[in-house]
Design a protein around this motif. Structure first.
Motif, mmCIF file in Angstrom:
data_model
loop_
_atom_site.group_PDB
_atom_site.id
_atom_site.type_symbol
_atom_site.label_atom_id
_atom_site.label_comp_id
_atom_site.label_asym_id
_atom_site.label_seq_id
_atom_site.Cartn_x
_atom_site.Cartn_y
_atom_site.Cartn_z
ATOM 1 N N LEU A 329 0.821 -1.215 0.000
ATOM 2 C CA LEU A 329 0.000 0.000 0.000
ATOM 3 C C LEU A 329 0.853 1.262 0.000
ATOM 4 C CD1 LEU A 329 -2.911 -0.778 2.501
ATOM 5 C CD2 LEU A 329 -3.005 -0.711 -0.003
ATOM 6 N N ARG A 330 0.338 2.281 -0.653
ATOM 7 C CA ARG A 330 0.943 3.618 -0.634
ATOM 8 C C ARG A 330 -0.189 4.635 -0.609
ATOM 9 N NH1 ARG A 330 0.056 5.896 -5.521
ATOM 10 N NH2 ARG A 330 -0.286 4.522 -7.319
ATOM 11 N N PRO A 331 0.070 5.828 -0.108
ATOM 12 C CA PRO A 331 -0.966 6.862 -0.116
ATOM 13 C C PRO A 331 -1.377 7.211 -1.540
ATOM 14 C CG PRO A 331 0.859 7.476 1.317
ATOM 15 C CD PRO A 331 1.315 6.297 0.522
ATOM 16 N N ALA A 332 -2.629 7.574 -1.715
ATOM 17 C CA ALA A 332 -3.130 7.983 -3.024
ATOM 18 C C ALA A 332 -3.965 9.242 -2.871
ATOM 19 C CB ALA A 332 -3.969 6.871 -3.651
ATOM 20 N N GLY A 333 -3.834 10.128 -3.836
ATOM 21 C CA GLY A 333 -4.637 11.342 -3.805
ATOM 22 C C GLY A 333 -4.084 12.377 -2.856
#
Length: 357
Positions: A329-333
């Motif tokens: 997972l990685r941050p999005a937006g």
């Protein structure tokens, strides 16, 4: 309303210990005065919040605390852990499928679903439809701990009135049962007292835990957490350490209130009778505060949160299971908007995507 802010952790503990000098009578009082139109909406459902648990003192408080505490014993909390994992894995399966098509909000897909079910299973009290429960919870938090103007108050009051009417029906239906409300009724609490306790316990038992899960997931995904990359939080000890760090630095319940019962002093400062005190439970611990600094996020002494062990367990298990199931997972937006109330805070969304940015 003007507050005397107490941030030093030692002084916060002292205020909470000195129950003869500082009382929780203002703990559930609305931050801004409720307008007459707002009060009329609430009065139609006989809305009343007599002191029972969070805002109560004395022997009555101790007796009720003992009754409620029986639903959250260490043994019962430990026994519910497999169920938390089961629910988390089921929600993560849904999130994983959605991630194949783009970013997913983990606050909506995972965090909001688990605490209400666990709370219902431990207390024997059913909860309303999830969307309704979340609306009632958030509206009530804003009504009592936010700064709504008169028009906004009326919107929130209609929601609070719906919630209270549901509580009254549940209190009546629970008589003679082994559920939390049934036990309180059998102990002699009046219906308004049962509803008063239920009003905030239902919120505290699930909404603030969902908020804590949001923050723990967001901080775990968006940066190095000090114990390794996001995927390292699949290890139980690291997940627990991460959650405790979040509790110490930015807990979902970051402040709480007390009032001075009479003229008194605190660390040489004079506090007049009636002084409104705001205790900072989170965010003021030095880096070397020690392994128990996180615990102040749940209060201290006679009013320490009865669900502290449960909230920490649920959050750590959800973080652990999420890191194990979705290690990439990685941050999005853009950065999320945050809930910012006098005593509650959390990111409103935790939007993430799979793979390298």
């Amino acid at each position: 309303m003007t507050f005397t802010v107490i941030g030093d952790p030692a002084q916060v503990r002292e205020v909470m210990r000195r129950t003869g000098d500082f009382a929780p009578t203002n703990a559930l009082t609305s931050v801004v005065p409720l307008a007459p139109a707002t009060l009329r909406i609430l009065s139609r459902v006989r809305f009343a919040l007599p002191p029972v648990l969070a805002s109560a003192t004395g022997e009555r408080h101790r007796a009720v605390r003992t009754l409620v505490g029986r639903f959250f014993t260490p043994a019962k909390v430990a026994a519910i852990a497999p169920r938390v994992r089961e629910l988390a894995r089921a929600r993560l399966d849904v999130a994983a499928a959605a991630l194949r098509h783009g970013p997913v909000d983990l606050a909506d897909a995972v965090a909001r679903h688990i605490p209400p079910l666990i709370m219902a299973e431990l207390t024997g009290q059913p909860t309303p439809d999830l969307d309704v429960l979340k609306r009632w919870s958030r509206d009530s938090l804003e009504l009592f701990w936010g700064w709504p103007d008169t028009d906004r108050q009326q919107v929130l009051a209609h929601s609070a009135a719906e919630f209270y009417a549901w509580l009254r029906e549940e209190a009546a239906a629970s008589r003679g049962t082994a559920s939390l409300f049934g036990v309180l009724d059998a102990a002699g609490l009046s219906q308004p007292e049962v509803c008063s306790l239920g009003y905030f316990l239902v919120i505290a038992g699930q909404e603030t835990t969902s908020q804590l899960i949001n923050t723990a997931l967001y901080r775990g995904i968006e940066s190095d957490v000090g114990t390794g990359p996001w995927s390292a939080l699949a290890e139980p000890a690291r997940a627990q350490a991460h959650v405790r760090r979040v509790l110490a630095t930015e807990s979902s319940v970051h402040t709480w209130r007390r009032a001075a019962l009479h003229d008194t002093t605190l660390d040489g400062t004079c506090l007049p009778a009636g002084a409104e005190i705001l205790l900072e439970l989170s965010g003021r611990h030095p880096d070397d505060a020690g392994p128990t600094a996180y615990s102040l996020a749940f209060g201290h002494g006679l009013h320490r949160c009865l669900g502290a062990r449960l909230a920490e367990l649920e959050t750590a298990l959800v973080v652990e299971e999420t890191a194990a199931a979705l290690p990439g997972l990685r941050p999005a937006g853009p950065p999320p908007a945050w809930l910012r109330l006098l005593s509650f805070q959390a990111p409103l969304t935790v939007t993430a995507a799979q793979g390298a940015p």
